[in-house]
Write a protein that holds these residues in place. Structure first.
Motif, short mmCIF file in Angstrom:
data_model
loop_
_atom_site.label_atom_id
_atom_site.label_comp_id
_atom_site.label_asym_id
_atom_site.label_seq_id
_atom_site.Cartn_x
_atom_site.Cartn_y
_atom_site.Cartn_z
N ASP A 210 0.83 -1.21 0.00
CA ASP A 210 0.00 0.00 0.00
C ASP A 210 0.87 1.26 0.00
OD1 ASP A 210 -2.26 -1.56 0.01
OD2 ASP A 210 -2.64 -1.33 2.16
N VAL A 211 2.00 1.20 0.69
CA VAL A 211 2.91 2.34 0.73
C VAL A 211 3.48 2.61 -0.65
CG1 VAL A 211 5.11 3.18 1.64
CG2 VAL A 211 3.50 2.05 3.14
N ALA A 212 3.96 1.56 -1.31
CA ALA A 212 4.52 1.73 -2.65
C ALA A 212 3.47 2.26 -3.63
CB ALA A 212 5.10 0.41 -3.14
N ARG A 213 2.26 1.73 -3.56
CA ARG A 213 1.18 2.19 -4.45
C ARG A 213 0.82 3.64 -4.16
NH1 ARG A 213 -3.84 2.25 -3.07
NH2 ARG A 213 -3.59 0.63 -1.52
N GLU A 214 0.74 3.98 -2.89
CA GLU A 214 0.37 5.34 -2.50
C GLU A 214 1.44 6.35 -2.93
OE1 GLU A 214 -2.25 8.07 -1.27
OE2 GLU A 214 -2.64 5.93 -1.17
N LEU A 215 2.71 5.98 -2.83
CA LEU A 215 3.78 6.87 -3.27
C LEU A 215 3.69 7.12 -4.77
CD1 LEU A 215 6.84 5.69 -1.16
CD2 LEU A 215 5.61 7.84 -0.97
N ASN A 216 3.39 6.10 -5.54
CA ASN A 216 3.24 6.28 -6.98
C ASN A 216 2.03 7.14 -7.31
OD1 ASN A 216 5.49 4.77 -7.62
ND2 ASN A 216 4.35 2.86 -7.71
N GLU A 217 0.92 6.94 -6.60
CA GLU A 217 -0.28 7.74 -6.85
C GLU A 217 -0.07 9.19 -6.44
OE1 GLU A 217 -3.54 5.89 -4.85
OE2 GLU A 217 -3.53 4.13 -6.16
N THR A 218 0.64 9.41 -5.34
CA THR A 218 0.90 10.77 -4.89
C THR A 218 1.80 11.51 -5.87
OG1 THR A 218 0.68 10.07 -2.60
CG2 THR A 218 1.79 12.16 -2.98
N ALA A 219 2.79 10.81 -6.41
CA ALA A 219 3.68 11.45 -7.38
C ALA A 219 2.94 11.84 -8.65
CB ALA A 219 4.83 10.50 -7.71
N ALA A 220 1.87 11.12 -8.98
CA ALA A 220 1.11 11.41 -10.20
C ALA A 220 0.08 12.54 -9.99
CB ALA A 220 0.40 10.15 -10.67
N MET A 221 -0.17 12.94 -8.75
CA MET A 221 -1.14 14.00 -8.47
C MET A 221 -0.60 15.35 -8.90
SD MET A 221 -2.89 13.58 -4.79
CE MET A 221 -2.17 12.30 -3.83
N PRO A 222 -1.49 16.28 -9.25
CA PRO A 222 -1.02 17.64 -9.53
C PRO A 222 -0.48 18.32 -8.27
CG PRO A 222 -3.41 17.46 -9.84
CD PRO A 222 -2.90 16.11 -9.47
N TYR A 223 0.38 19.31 -8.47
CA TYR A 223 1.04 20.00 -7.37
C TYR A 223 0.02 20.58 -6.39
CZ TYR A 223 3.34 23.71 -4.80
OH TYR A 223 3.78 24.52 -3.80
N GLU A 224 -1.03 21.17 -6.89
CA GLU A 224 -2.01 21.84 -6.03
C GLU A 224 -2.65 20.85 -5.06
OE1 GLU A 224 -2.06 22.08 -9.39
OE2 GLU A 224 -1.31 24.13 -9.60
N GLN A 225 -2.90 19.64 -5.53
CA GLN A 225 -3.52 18.63 -4.66
C GLN A 225 -2.54 18.14 -3.60
OE1 GLN A 225 -5.31 15.49 -6.89
NE2 GLN A 225 -6.31 14.58 -5.12
N ARG A 226 -1.28 17.93 -4.00
CA ARG A 226 -0.27 17.52 -3.01
C ARG A 226 -0.06 18.62 -1.97
NH1 ARG A 226 2.68 16.14 -7.75
NH2 ARG A 226 4.08 17.88 -7.32
#
Length: 145
Positions: free
Chosen positions: A33-49
């Motif tokens: 779940d950590v690895a998946r979440e890191l990949n999903e977070t990296a794909a998010m736009p800057y404003e959402q992060r």
């Protein structure tokens, strides 16, 4: 400074407890779940992060020490999950970033108006509190890049 050290003790205690539980086969946060979440977070736009990171900083600034200790335990548990998912070097890097984040949150908690009132200061220093809140939000912006 004693609160900062106590925060780091909570952080590392949570990390060690989560690592021991993970070694025993009971994982609080699953490594996949950590690895998946890191990949999903990296794909998010800057404003959402940035919105996610700034929300954590604002909640910690508003709720002072209880939120700080909760987030220290949460970050410690996440550090153990990063260690199990990605290895020790990435976990150490994650822990270093968490220490900087916790430092900023502790300073905002120290200058929180209620903390100043409980410390029996003659005058509440709003400027310092707002300065650390603004610095924390700026750090959230940098970390969201």
């Amino acid at each position: 400074m004693k609160w900062l050290y106590f925060t780091y003790v909570v952080f590392w205690s949570a990390a060690l407890l989560a690592l021991m539980l993970g070694a025993a086969g009971f994982q609080l946060i699953k490594p996949e779940d950590v690895a998946r979440e890191l990949n999903e977070t990296a794909a998010m736009p800057y404003e959402q992060r940035f919105a996610q990171a700034a929300t954590q900083f604002i909640l910690a600034a508003a709720l002072s020490y209880p939120a700080l200790l909760f987030l220290a335990a949460l970050y410690g548990t996440a550090t153990a999950a990063v260690a199990l998912a990605l290895g020790a070097w990435q976990a150490l890097l994650y822990a270093a970033v968490c220490h900087v984040v916790l430092l900023f949150m502790e300073e905002a908690a120290r200058w929180h108006p209620l903390a100043q009132k409980f410390a029996k200061r003659e005058k509440i220093e709003w400027k310092r509190y707002l300065l650390w809140v603004a610095a924390s939000i700026s750090l959230a912006g940098v970390l969201s890049l």
